[in-house]
Design a protein around this motif. Structure first.
Motif, PDB file in Angstrom:
ATOM      1  N   PHE A  43      87.620  10.659  57.817  1.00 39.87           N
ATOM      2  CA  PHE A  43      87.543  11.775  58.751  1.00 39.87           C
ATOM      3  C   PHE A  43      86.232  11.717  59.527  1.00 39.87           C
ATOM      4  O   PHE A  43      85.197  11.296  58.998  1.00 39.87           O
ATOM      5  N   SER A  44      86.270  12.179  60.776  1.00 38.50           N
ATOM      6  CA  SER A  44      85.045  12.354  61.548  1.00 38.50           C
ATOM      7  C   SER A  44      84.266  13.523  60.957  1.00 38.50           C
ATOM      8  O   SER A  44      84.841  14.382  60.273  1.00 38.50           O
ATOM      9  N   PRO A  45      82.950  13.590  61.203  1.00 39.45           N
ATOM     10  CA  PRO A  45      82.149  14.678  60.619  1.00 39.45           C
ATOM     11  C   PRO A  45      82.652  16.076  60.973  1.00 39.45           C
ATOM     12  O   PRO A  45      82.529  16.998  60.162  1.00 39.45           O
ATOM     13  N   ASP A  46      83.221  16.254  62.166  1.00 43.08           N
ATOM     14  CA  ASP A  46      83.716  17.581  62.540  1.00 43.08           C
ATOM     15  C   ASP A  46      85.148  17.827  62.082  1.00 43.08           C
ATOM     16  O   ASP A  46      85.704  18.915  62.293  1.00 43.08           O
ATOM     17  N   ARG A  83      92.474   2.472  64.159  1.00 42.49           N
ATOM     18  CA  ARG A  83      92.969   3.434  65.142  1.00 42.49           C
ATOM     19  C   ARG A  83      92.334   4.798  64.910  1.00 42.49           C
ATOM     20  O   ARG A  83      92.026   5.171  63.776  1.00 42.49           O
ATOM     21  N   LEU A  84      92.152   5.513  66.000  1.00 44.02           N
ATOM     22  CA  LEU A  84      91.622   6.867  65.963  1.00 44.02           C
ATOM     23  C   LEU A  84      92.736   7.838  66.309  1.00 44.02           C
ATOM     24  O   LEU A  84      93.506   7.606  67.251  1.00 44.02           O
ATOM     25  N   TRP A  85      92.787   8.946  65.551  1.00 45.16           N
ATOM     26  CA  TRP A  85      93.878   9.906  65.711  1.00 45.16           C
ATOM     27  C   TRP A  85      93.326  11.323  65.829  1.00 45.16           C
ATOM     28  O   TRP A  85      92.283  11.645  65.252  1.00 45.16           O
ATOM     29  N   ALA A 140      84.187   3.696  59.156  1.00 41.40           N
ATOM     30  CA  ALA A 140      83.194   4.730  58.847  1.00 41.40           C
ATOM     31  C   ALA A 140      82.688   5.338  60.147  1.00 41.40           C
ATOM     32  O   ALA A 140      82.376   4.612  61.097  1.00 41.40           O
ATOM     33  N   PHE A 141      82.621   6.667  60.189  1.00 36.08           N
ATOM     34  CA  PHE A 141      82.058   7.370  61.337  1.00 36.08           C
ATOM     35  C   PHE A 141      80.544   7.492  61.175  1.00 36.08           C
ATOM     36  O   PHE A 141      80.036   7.673  60.058  1.00 36.08           O
ATOM     37  N   SER A 142      79.833   7.430  62.297  1.00 34.30           N
ATOM     38  CA  SER A 142      78.408   7.729  62.278  1.00 34.30           C
ATOM     39  C   SER A 142      78.222   9.217  62.004  1.00 34.30           C
ATOM     40  O   SER A 142      79.141  10.019  62.236  1.00 34.30           O
ATOM     41  N   PRO A 143      77.052   9.628  61.504  1.00 35.77           N
ATOM     42  CA  PRO A 143      76.845  11.043  61.181  1.00 35.77           C
ATOM     43  C   PRO A 143      77.063  11.991  62.354  1.00 35.77           C
ATOM     44  O   PRO A 143      77.477  13.134  62.154  1.00 35.77           O
TER      45      PRO A 143
END
Length: 243
Positions: free
Chosen positions: A78-81, A95-97, A118-121
């Motif tokens: 998951f992205s941080p948000d 892929r991004l969803w 992995a997402f950046s912070p």
């Protein structure tokens, strides 16, 4: 006799419904709680049994979106948000969803299976790990590849540092590497290495050997030049924002 059997079944149904509630609230065993509630209703339909079943079902995890690849999916993040999710697959893509709609936002291509994401912070970048011996850094908004980090064999995992300035990679080449993502630090290292290795002969071959300094331009979003005062035998990195 029939009324006695009905009362017996109702009592058993209520007891099973009570056990269902206890199983859910005390042990947290939702599956067992649902099964007990169903068994309660099989004996006799009661308000207690119906309530127990509805409450347990409400807590059961449910699928809100199915994110389709063309082959096995190896990793997810998951992205941080929490508004985006990234997936990694054997189909050579990450892929991004959009979490809310389940729609694909970006398709990020590798030359081999993708093993990790992995997402950046700050959520602006995505790192991917692949069997093509590379880890890659992507712009989440545009899908543009920003950097490619090479190993000698497959890269199996990636992780950002808490400040987002470093990336760790794990590889089948028997190494884990830590990479700096801050271009200023990369430039400083480049200048430092050049200062250690340049010779007087190289300096003398310059167009202006009597100059007080050596300038090494670099491309990017900054105007960068490394200035080497010959007498001091050291490099100094000057960074200024583009006008």
């Amino acid at each position: 006799m029939r009324e006695a059997n009905d009362r017996k079944e109702e009592a058993l149904a209520r007891s099973l419904a009570s056990q269902s509630e206890q199983m859910r609230d005390i042990t947290g065993s939702l599956t067992e709680s649902v099964l007990l509630a169903i068994e309660s209703l099989n004996h006799k339909e009661t308000l207690e049994g119906s309530t127990a079943l509805r409450r347990s079902l409400a807590l059961q995890p449910r699928i809100i979106a199915e994110l389709q690849h063309n082959s096995s999916v190896n990793a997810v993040a998951f992205s941080p948000d929490g508004r985006k999710v990234a997936t990694a697959s054997y189909d050579n893509t990450a892929r991004l969803w959009d979490v809310e709609t389940g729609k694909q936002i970006q398709r990020l291509e590798h030359d081999g299976s993708v093993y990790g994401v992995a997402f950046s912070p700050d959520g602006k970048k995505l790192a991917t790990a692949s069997s093509d011996s590379s880890a890659r850094l992507w712009d989440v908004r545009t899908g543009k590849q920003l950097q490619r980090l090479e190993h000698d064999r497959s890269v199996n995992a990636v992780a950002f540092s808490p400040d987002g300035q470093k990336l760790a990679t794990a590889s089948d080449d028997k190494t884990a590497c830590i990479w700096t993502l801050d271009i200023r630090l990369v430039m400083e290292e480049a200048c430092s290495r050049l200062a250690e290795n340049i010779t007087h002969e190289v300096w003398s071959s310059m167009d202006d050997p009597d100059s007080d300094c050596l300038t090494c331009p670099a491309e990017g979003s900054f105007n960068r030049s490394s200035i080497w005062p010959w007498e001091r035998r050291e490099f100094r990195l000057i960074l200024s924002q583009d006008p």
